[in-house]
Scaffold this motif. Structure first.
Motif: not given
Length: 220
Positions: A2-4, A36, A59, A65-66, A68, A193, A197
């Motif tokens: 998961k990329i933010a 975001y 995050l 998120a994994d 950012v 989001y 998550n």
């Protein structure tokens, strides 16, 4: 993964271009991208580079998120703010070589990029090449390879050092200026989001108490 994506106010006009470059590379590799904001200079919720750092910490530490991707005019402000957060290891990335070396040597969980300084003709190609170097292969393998074990140990030492020098994220949320925190999580799609998550119950509950009930069903 998961990329933010987080964009601050001075570079909000480039939000669509940055988002397009990131999704063009990340999604075919099987990653999910969650934008975001900011989405445009006219957004009601305005993010400063300091808020970028705070939001990055939220995050990553919550599990929302994994990784950012953020930045500002020079990238430096967002990088400094992000690295002030517990558990965040953010690199200042300007070109694909930076991205490759950061991924292999430092194996951090966030990058900050300049979206004004040096952002000119073919900038979108540089963005795509940076993201490709970050996300297309395994990170943390070391460069040069013969120093991989030393680099791995140093990453562990740095992680332990940061754990000693930083408060945990929930403590940060409780003690930081609450108006700053509210502004950082006021984005149009933050609740949608984040609550879908985030896995850390303490952080989820604190943010929920701050913003009220989620705007969408958490398991929608």
């Amino acid at each position: 993964m998961k990329i933010a994506l987080i964009i601050e106010n001075s570079q909000a006009a480039k939000s669509e271009a940055v988002h397009a470059a990131l999704t063009a590379v990340a999604e075919p590799l099987g990653h999910e991208v969650f934008h975001y904001g900011m989405y445009s200079p006219e957004d009601k919720a305005s993010l400063t580079y300091v808020m970028n750092g705070l939001l990055t910490g939220i995050l990553l530490n919550s599990g929302a998120a994994d990784f950012v991707v953020t930045g500002c005019g020079t990238g430096t402000g967002s990088m400094l703010a992000a690295n002030a957060m517990p558990g965040v290891f953010c690199g200042l990335i300007i070109d694909p070589t930076d991205a490759f070396l950061f991924g292999q040597i430092n194996d951090g969980n966030a990058i900050a990029m300049p979206y004004a300084k040096g952002f000119g003709w073919a900038a979108e190609l540089n963005l795509q090449d940076v993201y490709r170097k970050l996300f297309e292969g395994e990170r943390g393998l070391g460069y040069p390879k013969e120093r991989a074990e030393i680099m791995r140990r140093n990453r562990g030492v740095l992680k332990d050092l940061k754990a000693v020098t930083c408060h945990d994220m929930l403590t940060v949320l409780k003690t930081v200026d609450q108006e700053l925190l509210k502004a950082a999580v006021a984005g149009e799609r933050f609740q949608e989001y984040f609550f879908a998550n985030a896995t850390d119950e303490g952080i989820r509950n604190y943010i929920k108490g701050l913003v009220g009930s989620p705007r969408v069903l958490e398991n929608a």
